[in-house]
Enzyme design. Structure first.
Site, PDB file in Angstrom:
ATOM      1  N   HIS A  90       3.760  -6.547 -14.522  1.00 44.50           N
ATOM      2  CA  HIS A  90       5.201  -6.462 -14.234  1.00 44.50           C
ATOM      3  C   HIS A  90       5.996  -7.430 -15.105  1.00 44.50           C
ATOM      4  O   HIS A  90       7.051  -7.062 -15.657  1.00 44.50           O
ATOM      5  CB  HIS A  90       5.447  -6.763 -12.758  1.00 44.50           C
ATOM      6  CG  HIS A  90       5.208  -5.603 -11.849  1.00 44.50           C
ATOM      7  ND1 HIS A  90       3.959  -5.240 -11.425  1.00 44.50           N
ATOM      8  CD2 HIS A  90       6.063  -4.712 -11.279  1.00 44.50           C
ATOM      9  CE1 HIS A  90       4.042  -4.195 -10.628  1.00 44.50           C
ATOM     10  NE2 HIS A  90       5.313  -3.845 -10.522  1.00 44.50           N
TER      11      HIS A  90
ATOM     12  N   ARG B 197       0.811  -1.216   0.000  1.00 44.96           N
ATOM     13  CA  ARG B 197       0.000   0.000   0.000  1.00 44.96           C
ATOM     14  C   ARG B 197       0.845   1.266   0.000  1.00 44.96           C
ATOM     15  O   ARG B 197       0.378   2.314  -0.453  1.00 44.96           O
ATOM     16  CB  ARG B 197      -0.921   0.018   1.219  1.00 44.96           C
ATOM     17  CG  ARG B 197      -2.032  -1.002   1.180  1.00 44.96           C
ATOM     18  CD  ARG B 197      -3.070  -0.699   2.257  1.00 44.96           C
ATOM     19  NE  ARG B 197      -2.489  -0.764   3.585  1.00 44.96           N
ATOM     20  CZ  ARG B 197      -2.535  -1.835   4.364  1.00 44.96           C
ATOM     21  NH1 ARG B 197      -3.140  -2.945   3.927  1.00 44.96           N
ATOM     22  NH2 ARG B 197      -2.014  -1.833   5.584  1.00 44.96           N
TER      23      ARG B 197
END
Length: 551
Positions: A461, A419
């Site tokens: 990714h 986060r």
């Protein structure tokens, strides 16, 4: 005579009483004050002053930890109260959206609607965390230590080249190679950007202007939605990837193209996702005006360092051009820092790795030898991009919300690390992947929503690394989906002790070592062991497992 004797006795008695009180007061004084008083006699005792000053400094140092602990506890209580008040405000705002006077049918209907944009991320004027921390001299010293390490890398490279070549070698062949074919990169970016400006905005305007008067609203929405999806997949998806592969762009140039591709795809999705509910709400309320953003607002959003669209953002009054120049200079310095890390720590290790057969001992040594360069590259990516690059563009655009990251280095859980590491991307995934998944499938599917977010993030990714390196080696995807998911549930937010921060950093170090080691081995294996007629499976099979260079 008798009266005079009485007066003398009274005076002597009062004098004795005064001296006794003075002596008692002197005894009550600290030893330092008594010695100072006795030795002064109209002159200042310098030694005593210095001694007393040192005593006061020692007392202050003893009080300092307790004072800092007290300040930290009060600050923690203050932040917790702010979070609690924010939660109360959120709940009260939700209650105000659905007043008690509305019927259960209307309440159920309102809950099934997707949350409007203004109930998403709230932007506010705030500085980046490192800018605040660098005002503390102790933190600034750590920054100076990294600069000193860069100077050591530069001196080491110059001295080794001077010893080997007999002269100073100031060439930067590696940087020239990885950033090669820049005209192709610039033209590709310009085409992507112009297409993102023209196509999504005009598709949205055409759809919004005719939606209220259209007799077939569903068909119209599906048609324009398919056109937008086609642009996202074929225009922004396939086109830049084809150029990067067909023109054989070097790694850094491919990174620029692919990362810009991903950024523009996410920006276009956010623009449509935030504005479509507004149009639907205006049509439902039978409003005479259609809320269509201006093209200038959309252009500002495309350059702004955020992936969440808003018509307006908090703005600073002035642009500090000195600050902008400093941040771009730090980005340039970080590039040279990465160059020297690869030259001194990576290339000498992996250049000859293909001369040895693949074995477990060599793999373990390679991973642990790659931890230092991997961690340094991690710090440089964070500092150069998430702090310097984004802050430079934010300053030029007077964008006031600079919370691009939080204190991820203090994380005691991987949930908190995900986060806080990259708040810009996390906000996009949270509002457009996680929350929309819950809206579509229900709040009972939180685990499935989290799994979908991990899958999307890991796939993107791995896609970026596969295109940029020119081979498919799903190391990062495996780390994301296996260890990342496991640590996300094991190292959760209930872990608060410092030992969990140590565990988090240890696993992060090992992960960086694995990534640098395996991808570097595969890169050099494909350079030294090319295949003449490769099949499709040959592109998927790791070359470093079988490559052996014959001396």
């Amino acid at each position: 005579m008798a009266g005079e004797d009485c007066v003398r006795k009274r005076q002597s008695g009062s004098t004795t009483t005064y001296k006794t009180q003075e002596n008692e007061e002197t005894q009550r004084r600290p030893d330092g004050e008594r010695s100072f008083q006795n030795s002064s006699n109209g002159r200042v005792d310098v030694d005593h002053v210095v001694t007393r000053k040192m005593q006061l400094i020692a007392e202050a140092e003893q009080l300092k930890p307790a004072f800092m602990k007290e300040v930290d506890s009060h600050f923690t209580e203050f932040v917790n109260s702010l979070v609690a008040k924010s939660a109360l405000l959120d709940s009260s705002s939700s209650a105000s959206l659905f007043p008690a006077s509305c019927s259960e049918k209307e309440l159920h209907k309102a809950k099934t609607l997707r949350a409007p944009p203004e109930h998403g991320k709230v932007f506010s004027a705030r500085r980046s965390l490192l800018d605040e921390l660098f005002e503390v001299s102790h933190i600034r010293t750590i920054y100076h230590m990294f600069i000193a390490l860069l100077i050591v890398f530069i001196l080491s490279t110059l001295l080794v080249d001077f010893i080997d070549e007999g002269r100073l070698v100031l060439g930067f062949d590696l940087l020239v190679f990885v950033f090669g074919k820049f005209p192709v990169v610039f033209c590709t970016w310009l085409c992507m950007f112009c297409a993102t400006v023209i196509v999504p905005y005009n598709l949205f305007v055409w759809w919004a202007q005719g939606y209220s008067s259209s007799p077939h609203r569903v068909i119209r929405s599906v048609f324009y939605g398919m056109l937008f999806t086609l642009f996202q997949t074929a225009g922004l998806g396939f086109g830049p990837t084809y150029i990067a592969v067909s023109y054989a762009l070097p790694p850094a140039s491919r990174f620029i193209v692919i990362l810009e591709q991903v950024r523009l795809v996410m920006k276009a999705h956010s623009f449509v996702r935030e504005n479509v509910p507004r149009v639907l709400s205006s049509v439902k309320d039978k409003s005479s005006t259609v809320p269509i953003p201006r093209i200038s607002q959309y252009l500002y959003f495309l350059f702004a360092p955020t992936l969440i669209y808003r018509d307006n953002y908090p703005r600073n009054p002035v642009i500090r051009w000195g600050y902008v120049a400093t941040k771009f200079a730090q980005v340039l310095g970080s590039l040279f820092y990465a160059y020297y890390i690869f030259v001194r720590l990576c290339i000498p290790q992996f250049r000859n790795s293909s001369q040895e057969t693949f074995n477990l001992r060599g793999l373990v040594l390679c991973i642990f030898n790659s931890i230092l360069p991997g961690v340094l590259i991690l710090f440089l990516v964070f500092f150069a991009f998430l702090h310097c690059w984004l802050n430079a563009f934010a300053e030029m655009l007077r964008f006031a919300d600079r919370m691009f990251y939080k204190d991820w280095w203090n994380s005691t859980s991987y949930a908190n690390y995900y986060r806080t590491w990259n708040v810009v991307v996390h906000d996009w995934l949270y509002y457009y992947a996680y929350r929309d998944f819950l809206w579509f499938f229900g709040k009972k599917c939180r685990a499935a929503a989290m799994l979908s977010v991990f899958t999307v993030s890991a796939a993107v990714h791995e896609y970026v690394l596969s295109i940029c390196f020119g081979f498919f080696y799903p190391v990062l995807f495996f780390l994301f989906m296996c260890f990342g998911m496991v640590f996300n549930f094991i190292l959760n937010d209930r872990r608060k002790g410092p030992i969990w921060n140590v565990i988090m950093w240890t696993s992060l170090f090992l992960g960086q070592g694995v990534i640098i080691c395996l991808y570097s081995q595969e890169w050099y294996a494909r350079q030294y062991c090319p295949m003449e007629n490769p099949m499709f499976l040959d592109y998927l099979k790791p070359r470093s497992w079988s490559c052996h260079m014959k001396m």
